[in-house]
Design an enzyme around this catalytic site. Structure first.
Site, PDB file in Angstrom:
ATOM      1  N   THR A 189     -10.597   0.220  12.730  1.00 59.11           N
ATOM      2  CA  THR A 189     -10.316   0.346  11.301  1.00 59.11           C
ATOM      3  C   THR A 189      -9.000   1.083  11.138  1.00 59.11           C
ATOM      4  O   THR A 189      -8.199   1.128  12.038  1.00 59.11           O
ATOM      5  CB  THR A 189     -11.390   1.186  10.601  1.00 59.11           C
ATOM      6  OG1 THR A 189     -11.220   2.556  10.977  1.00 59.11           O
ATOM      7  CG2 THR A 189     -12.776   0.766  10.989  1.00 59.11           C
ATOM      8  N   GLU A 275      -0.045  -1.288   0.067  1.00 58.11           N
ATOM      9  CA  GLU A 275       1.332  -0.945  -0.294  1.00 58.11           C
ATOM     10  C   GLU A 275       1.866  -1.840  -1.408  1.00 58.11           C
ATOM     11  O   GLU A 275       1.928  -3.059  -1.258  1.00 58.11           O
ATOM     12  CB  GLU A 275       2.226  -1.021   0.951  1.00 58.11           C
ATOM     13  CG  GLU A 275       2.024   0.203   1.841  1.00 58.11           C
ATOM     14  CD  GLU A 275       2.789   0.134   3.150  1.00 58.11           C
ATOM     15  OE1 GLU A 275       2.941   1.183   3.773  1.00 58.11           O
ATOM     16  OE2 GLU A 275       3.210  -0.960   3.539  1.00 58.11           O
ATOM     17  N   ASN A 401       8.588  -1.314   2.557  1.00 55.82           N
ATOM     18  CA  ASN A 401       8.697  -1.612   3.982  1.00 55.82           C
ATOM     19  C   ASN A 401      10.079  -2.041   4.418  1.00 55.82           C
ATOM     20  O   ASN A 401      10.312  -2.271   5.607  1.00 55.82           O
ATOM     21  CB  ASN A 401       7.647  -2.661   4.360  1.00 55.82           C
ATOM     22  CG  ASN A 401       6.274  -2.034   4.335  1.00 55.82           C
ATOM     23  OD1 ASN A 401       6.025  -1.080   5.056  1.00 55.82           O
ATOM     24  ND2 ASN A 401       5.408  -2.524   3.465  1.00 55.82           N
ATOM     25  N   THR A 406      13.220   5.821   7.090  1.00 56.99           N
ATOM     26  CA  THR A 406      14.102   6.877   6.584  1.00 56.99           C
ATOM     27  C   THR A 406      13.532   7.583   5.370  1.00 56.99           C
ATOM     28  O   THR A 406      12.454   7.254   4.906  1.00 56.99           O
ATOM     29  CB  THR A 406      15.475   6.279   6.242  1.00 56.99           C
ATOM     30  OG1 THR A 406      15.256   5.143   5.408  1.00 56.99           O
ATOM     31  CG2 THR A 406      16.156   5.848   7.504  1.00 56.99           C
TER      32      THR A 406
END
Lengths: 406, 406
Positions: A189, A275, A401, A406
């Site tokens: 997971t 995301e 992404n 940075t």
């Protein structure tokens, strides 16, 4: 079974903490980066880990340590995955040893996890300074801090707990998890820690973990990328006082049901917080000839970049759902497939027997504008079903992404 | 072998046309939507088609028609895929029959393709009006118009041709293709038509098509979505006058090499023109224990949403390359993997023996800013290699697919 607060500290005898120690140079102290979870007494323990061939050092270490089925603490950092990194294994062991020293327990009873950037040397010096701080802050309301400390690109913490009765004893189960990108668990997971005061053998705990995982974490995908660091670890200290569960039976069934509910909530919240996600996509597949077929088809649909983009655009482009079913690798009759879209705003059938229906585009747009969107698939192969969870593909996923390091 | 102009009309005896007939209501006449390709004499023919369980009606029809190994013409429309659509097979047959009538050839010698939105009824009336117009416009410089007529979200036409010598005879091979989204060919390809005046049996033509396909179209991916309509059809009319190729040997080898070059160029141009793409990503895998291993790993890397996003951001995040190799399903030693990034701006090694190297971030950024980026992977498993092609994941991919139907 009822849901309660408290996360990994809901069960008796568990404490947790989350602190900032500066794993990443020049990072803000406002984002905690080190979590510690501790049980007052040793626990039966079980874990499942990524099937990725490239495994992070802490994953390899935990797999070794868990062979005896015992553990008492978990230490985890964010901001660095300690995967493909110089001195990876040495640094994972140093994390263990530092936690063991601070907690005064054997190092082999400390599980260790890392999450963050792959390929950079872990700042073990910062972690070694941070662990005594975390140990000093351990408390029975520390789950929130621990849940925040393991977050990376997550926007919300993932924390659930419940209580249930087993043989007249109140048993608690609680968990925290992180996961937002590189989410496509394969048998393992994401980072997920679950604690319980249930008395249960490590063998039955492992059995429950595998069963719950197969219908929760293994049914979500954010981007199809299976991480190097996926880990789910469960600790059971037995302080609830129930008769120890050592075999299947009513007690195990009750425990498994509640444990699965916690895993499913954690898994869904990971998919919803994928995301950049604007939508949680729930794909229900009914009428399959086997659970495996339903799951394979459901995962193909939630993994389809085109379907994900269409949901982002609130576009009822069901042809992409059919196409994703078709390339799943499963054999089925495309001319016996019905598809509906549903949400809190209603439901609309868009495809019947593999052919498009005339439908109300305005209504469809309204349905797809809700936060949670359900893709309901009905096949005519059999009577099995599975539900999978994913999220839409958005500009923000690409932005996040495009420049993660940075 | 040398590259020449002319596309599908480069070979002797082939003509093509592309016209606007209004497949989609209210669409602009400036975008052609109907293509016709015709050989003056009957041809040996071969085709490969999508392995998606959900196949469009024209795919099912072509598979049936190609059993005899002969064909003489191809008719194709854009703007509608005729997949999961009412009266799909009936409309595919009507397209065949209309072309056969206009060209005065048997309907069983006409291949038919459709590409566009899935699930909507094909406007067969518009197509039936358009086919005689296309037949009237057939010419030996019509390849450009045909290549444009099959485009959907493509931004550039895909057209290549070459000539080579076989037994003292000049043989020509040329092709056109479309493909920009829903690109993850599985044994079949995108819409792709190749013509040649080589004399070659349909059995050897099929053999060459399978061989070339396995190292070209099957090695590209834009979004992991395998279409319902993938089709690659090749027609060989024999007008070059060479001795017919009926078995392996020097002639077949020479033909296969040139044929593969055309397929590879068409495949690369599809990947480079992937929906929203800013970069063509070429992933070279060396040191694999088998070609299959190299190909599986290469396709996993070019298919990784995280790797694709990193390339979009010109971010040398090689950890995602390792992670994608690791979840490919292949077994290998992660501690013996080297990774470099390269382009016209230079080359930089970022990972050696599975561990990160210190590298010049500015140089890496410069290298990754070029249109074509090479991810060079060296393993220590064996001596086999494969090259795969993909593209980056961009805001525009999401924008294009968020609202494709309207």
């Amino acid at each position: 079974m009822k849901y309660i607060a408290g996360g990994v500290c809901a069960a008796k005898g568990f404490k947790a903490a989350g602190v900032f120690c500066g794993v990443k140079a020049n990072s803000s102290p406002s984002k905690k980066d080190l979590a510690l979870i501790y049980s007052e007494i040793p626990c039966a323990a079980a874990g499942i880990f990524t099937k990725n061939q490239v495994k992070a050092a802490p994953v390899l270490l935990d797999m070794e340590l868990l062979k005896n089925g015992n553990a008492q603490a978990i230490v985890a950092n964010s901001k660095n995955a300690n995967a493909c990194a110089p001195e990876g294994m040495e640094n994972a062991r140093r994390m263990c040893q530092a936690a063991a020293a601070s907690l005064n327990i054997p190092a082999e009873n400390v599980m260790v996890s890392s999450t963050g950037v792959i390929g950079q040397r872990l700042n073990i010096e910062a972690i070694e300074k941070g662990i005594p701080m975390a140990a000093a802050e351990l408390s029975s309301d520390g789950s929130d801090a621990a849940a925040h400390a393991i977050m990376t690109t997550d926007t919300v913490k993932k924390e659930f707990a419940c209580e249930l009765d087993i043989g007249g004893h109140t048993v608690h189960i609680g968990g925290i998890a992180k996961g937002s990108g590189m989410i496509h668990p394969n048998m393992g997971t994401m980072l997920c820690y679950i604690t319980t005061d249930c008395a249960i053998s490590s063998a039955m705990l492992k059995k429950a973990l595998l069963a719950a995982n197969s219908v929760s974490f293994n049914r979500i995908s954010v981007d199809g990328d299976t991480s190097t660091n996926d880990s789910c670890i469960v600790l059971a200290n037995g302080l609830a006082g129930n008769t120890e569960i050592t075999a299947e039976g009513d007690d195990y069934t009750a425990f498994l049901e509640a444990f699965t509910a916690i895993c499913t909530n954690l898994a869904r919240s990971m998919a919803a917080d994928g995301e950049g996600a604007k939508h949680l996509i729930t794909c229900k597949v009914n009428g399959a000839k086997s659970i495996e077929q339903a799951e394979t088809i459901g995962k193909s649909v939630i993994g389809s970049a085109l379907t994900k983009s269409a949901i982002f655009g609130c576009d009822a482009n069901w042809g992409r759902v059919l196409a994703a079913m078709g390339y799943s690798g499963e054999t089925f009759d495309p001319e016996a497939v019905d598809v509906s879209f549903a949400s809190e705003a209603g439901s609309v059938k868009v495809c019947e027997n593999g052919r498009g229906l005339d439908f109300d585009e305005e209504l469809a747009k309204k349905i797809l504008s809700e936060k949670e969107v359900i893709i309901d698939i009905l096949m005519a192969e059999g009577k099995c079903e599975a539900t999978c969870w994913g999220c839409d593909l958005t500009y923000d996923y690409v932005r996040i992404n495009g420049d993660y390091r940075t």
